[in-house]
Design a protein around this motif. Structure first.
Motif, PDB file in Angstrom:
ATOM      1  N   THR A 145      45.840  43.965  35.609  1.00 21.27           N
ATOM      2  CA  THR A 145      44.419  43.998  35.988  1.00 21.27           C
ATOM      3  C   THR A 145      43.976  45.438  36.267  1.00 21.27           C
ATOM      4  O   THR A 145      42.950  45.900  35.758  1.00 21.27           O
ATOM      5  CB  THR A 145      44.220  43.141  37.268  1.00 21.27           C
TER       6      THR A 145
ATOM      7  N   LEU B 191      55.712  44.199  41.615  1.00 19.61           N
ATOM      8  CA  LEU B 191      56.342  42.938  41.197  1.00 19.61           C
ATOM      9  C   LEU B 191      55.358  42.099  40.377  1.00 19.61           C
ATOM     10  O   LEU B 191      54.167  42.425  40.298  1.00 19.61           O
ATOM     11  CB  LEU B 191      56.789  42.156  42.438  1.00 19.61           C
ATOM     12  N   SER B 192      55.850  41.031  39.810  1.00 20.82           N
ATOM     13  CA  SER B 192      54.992  40.146  39.030  1.00 20.82           C
ATOM     14  C   SER B 192      53.846  39.648  39.916  1.00 20.82           C
ATOM     15  O   SER B 192      54.079  39.194  41.037  1.00 20.82           O
ATOM     16  CB  SER B 192      55.816  38.960  38.520  1.00 20.82           C
ATOM     17  N   GLY B 193      52.644  39.765  39.443  1.00 17.00           N
ATOM     18  CA  GLY B 193      51.475  39.319  40.202  1.00 17.00           C
ATOM     19  C   GLY B 193      50.885  40.394  41.093  1.00 17.00           C
ATOM     20  O   GLY B 193      49.893  40.171  41.788  1.00 17.00           O
TER      21      GLY B 193
ATOM     22  N   ILE C 128      41.178  45.150  48.998  1.00 20.33           N
ATOM     23  CA  ILE C 128      40.277  46.081  48.305  1.00 20.33           C
ATOM     24  C   ILE C 128      40.127  45.645  46.842  1.00 20.33           C
ATOM     25  O   ILE C 128      41.074  45.124  46.240  1.00 20.33           O
ATOM     26  CB  ILE C 128      40.750  47.566  48.362  1.00 20.33           C
TER      27      ILE C 128
ATOM     28  N   GLN D 294      50.240  33.503  39.273  1.00 18.30           N
ATOM     29  CA  GLN D 294      49.515  33.194  38.035  1.00 18.30           C
ATOM     30  C   GLN D 294      50.455  32.714  36.925  1.00 18.30           C
ATOM     31  O   GLN D 294      50.109  31.876  36.122  1.00 18.30           O
ATOM     32  CB  GLN D 294      48.822  34.492  37.628  1.00 18.30           C
TER      33      GLN D 294
ATOM     34  N   ARG E  94      49.228  33.890  44.617  1.00 21.06           N
ATOM     35  CA  ARG E  94      48.617  34.165  43.299  1.00 21.06           C
ATOM     36  C   ARG E  94      49.368  33.407  42.204  1.00 21.06           C
ATOM     37  O   ARG E  94      48.779  32.661  41.453  1.00 21.06           O
ATOM     38  CB  ARG E  94      48.678  35.667  42.976  1.00 21.06           C
TER      39      ARG E  94
ATOM     40  N   ILE F 242      39.301  45.732  42.694  1.00 22.68           N
ATOM     41  CA  ILE F 242      39.973  46.404  41.578  1.00 22.68           C
ATOM     42  C   ILE F 242      39.356  47.775  41.302  1.00 22.68           C
ATOM     43  O   ILE F 242      40.060  48.762  41.071  1.00 22.68           O
ATOM     44  CB  ILE F 242      39.879  45.527  40.300  1.00 22.68           C
TER      45      ILE F 242
ATOM     46  N   ASN G 199      47.883  46.146  47.359  1.00 21.27           N
ATOM     47  CA  ASN G 199      46.899  45.372  46.589  1.00 21.27           C
ATOM     48  C   ASN G 199      46.968  43.887  46.970  1.00 21.27           C
ATOM     49  O   ASN G 199      47.289  43.025  46.172  1.00 21.27           O
ATOM     50  CB  ASN G 199      47.148  45.581  45.088  1.00 21.27           C
TER      51      ASN G 199
ATOM     52  N   GLY H 214      49.268  42.964  40.261  1.00 17.86           N
ATOM     53  CA  GLY H 214      47.969  43.443  39.761  1.00 17.86           C
ATOM     54  C   GLY H 214      48.089  44.567  38.750  1.00 17.86           C
ATOM     55  O   GLY H 214      47.103  45.245  38.453  1.00 17.86           O
ATOM     56  N   LYS H 215      49.266  44.738  38.174  1.00 23.66           N
ATOM     57  CA  LYS H 215      49.492  45.853  37.236  1.00 23.66           C
ATOM     58  C   LYS H 215      48.557  45.760  36.028  1.00 23.66           C
ATOM     59  O   LYS H 215      47.887  46.723  35.680  1.00 23.66           O
ATOM     60  CB  LYS H 215      50.955  45.852  36.744  1.00 23.66           C
TER      61      LYS H 215
END
Ligand code: ADP
Length: 389
Positions: A23, A16-18, A160, A122, A120, A162, A156, A20-21
């Motif tokens: 990043t 989903l949005s946020g 842990i 963002q 998050r 990145i 995520n 970490g895709k």
């Protein structure tokens, strides 16, 4: 570089949005870049800018966009690129299609609890949740189909780092789908053995040569040791010949480097870029349709249809289900067997004709008979089909 080393892989990073895709996709890109140059990063936000405002955000438009991305990714992996695509695009059928249509596919699901996403936030996507004014947000008021069988799931939630997430992705063993393997090792060693019989033009090529006009272009799909391609070129045709067996193609390229009438390409003939430069007068497939599966055959027939000029002719010779070796070995699909370590699919003439008609071809000739391709004491019934665009 070995010609067959540039096989495409799709890393489909979803969440989903946020989640970490972007990043993680970015880190994966730079890690892979240390060793690979055939790499492309397609980030959902960048893709949206590229597609522009043409496709909106209703459920069906999101679905359409997901298909667009999937087709784009396949178009790139077909050309041997390693593609990292970061997108929400949570649709079961699209992911299933990705798995079936890319030579290698790694699906990464970034599973992040909603409270972490809200924290998050963002992009401010989740800011209206408390007030109940949120609309059109995937995973909140917009239903999504979460991945059912991802290759890698990473929770995520920040527990842990990145780099560790990317280590997990890179530790996954890439498996190239057997359906795309093309038995190149088998063919490289087969053609390495010198055998005069397999250097002469085939009976099929001899039988059709009088109908082929000098100066016209012909595309041979699965040219093997080039015996028919060279024969066509010697008879005044302009030949493009494709095969995935890199050993033999490299040799042929060396031998025919200065011949302007013939080019040998190491590629997968189902989706080779050579099909898209069109416009060929003829296409020729001798004993190569049975090296690919049914779905790839459908893809190939429509690609050949596009690759031919109007009035262009496609010559096909292929093994039939009535071949005495049909059924030997391990069954690996409809009418498909792995026998002596080698994949073969046997065709039914009516099925092939129907498929040709479905993509728009007219059938000029169709016959199944012995006597078409005798080799030694063997003379199995073989299918010959000639269709016109
Ligand atoms: P997406 O592309 O899925 O919308 P992003 O990659 O933009 O998500 O990440 C959203 C935010 O979460 C970013 O600020 C990013 O730095 C942060 N983030 C992602 N993964 C982690 C992680 N493992 N640990 C801490 N912060 C993370």
């Amino acid at each position: 570089m070995n010609q067959k080393d540039s096989r495409g892989i799709l890393f489909w990073i979803t969440g989903l949005s946020g989640a970490g895709k972007t990043t993680i996709g970015n880190e994966l890109y730079y890690r892979l870049k240390r060793e690979h140059s055939n790499l492309v990063l397609l980030d959902g936000d960048v893709l949206k800018r590229i597609v522009g405002g043409q496709v909106g955000y209703s459920d069906s438009e999101r679905h359409e966009r997901a298909w667009m991305y999937a087709r784009l990714c396949k178009g790139l992996t077909d050309q041997g690129l390693i593609v990292i695509c970061c997108t929400i695009a949570m649709f079961d059928d699209v992911r299933q299609w990705n798995r079936e249509n890319n030579k290698a596919y790694v699906e990464v699901f970034l599973d992040v609890p909603m409270e972490v996403l809200i924290m998050r936030d963002q992009k401010g996507m989740y800011s209206g949740i408390k007030e109940g004014v949120i609309s059109n947000v995937a995973g909140v008021d917009l239903n999504v189909e979460y991945p059912k069988n991802p290759d890698i799931t990473i929770v995520n939630d920040g527990s842990i780092g990145i780099k560790k997430c990317v280590d997990l992705i890179l530790s996954h063993k890439i498996v190239y789908s057997k359906d795309f393997m093309r038995d190149t090792d088998y063919w490289n060693s087969y053609y390495n053995k010198s055998n005069d019989e397999i250097l002469k033009p085939s009976k099929f090529a001899l039988d059709i040569i009088d109908g082929l006009k000098k100066g016209c272009s012909i595309l041979e799909l699965g040219c093997g040791n080039g015996r028919d391609s060279v024969f066509f070129a010697n008879n005044g045709l302009l030949v493009t010949a494709i095969d995935a067996a890199d050993g033999i193609i490299t040799k042929l390229q060396g031998q025919h480097n200065d011949n302007q009438n013939i080019r040998f390409l190491c590629d997968d003939f189902v989706c080779s870029s050579a099909l898209f430069v069109g416009q060929y007068d003829y296409c020729y497939s001798r004993f190569s349709l049975h090296a690919i599966n049914e779905q790839q055959q459908r893809e190939l027939l429509s690609n050949v249809y596009l690759a031919l000029k109007k009035g262009g002719v496609f010559y096909i010779e292929v093994r039939s289900v009535n071949d005495p070796i049909f059924g030997l070995g391990e069954c690996v699909g409809k009418n498909a067997y792995r026998y002596n370590g080698h994949y073969r699919r046997f065709l039914e003439i009516d099925d092939l004709l129907n498929e040709c008609r479905q993509v728009g071809f007219n059938v000029l000739y169709a016959k199944e008979s012995t006597g078409f391709a005798p080799i030694g004491d063997d003379d199995p019934p073989i299918i010959r089909v000639v269709v016109e665009k």
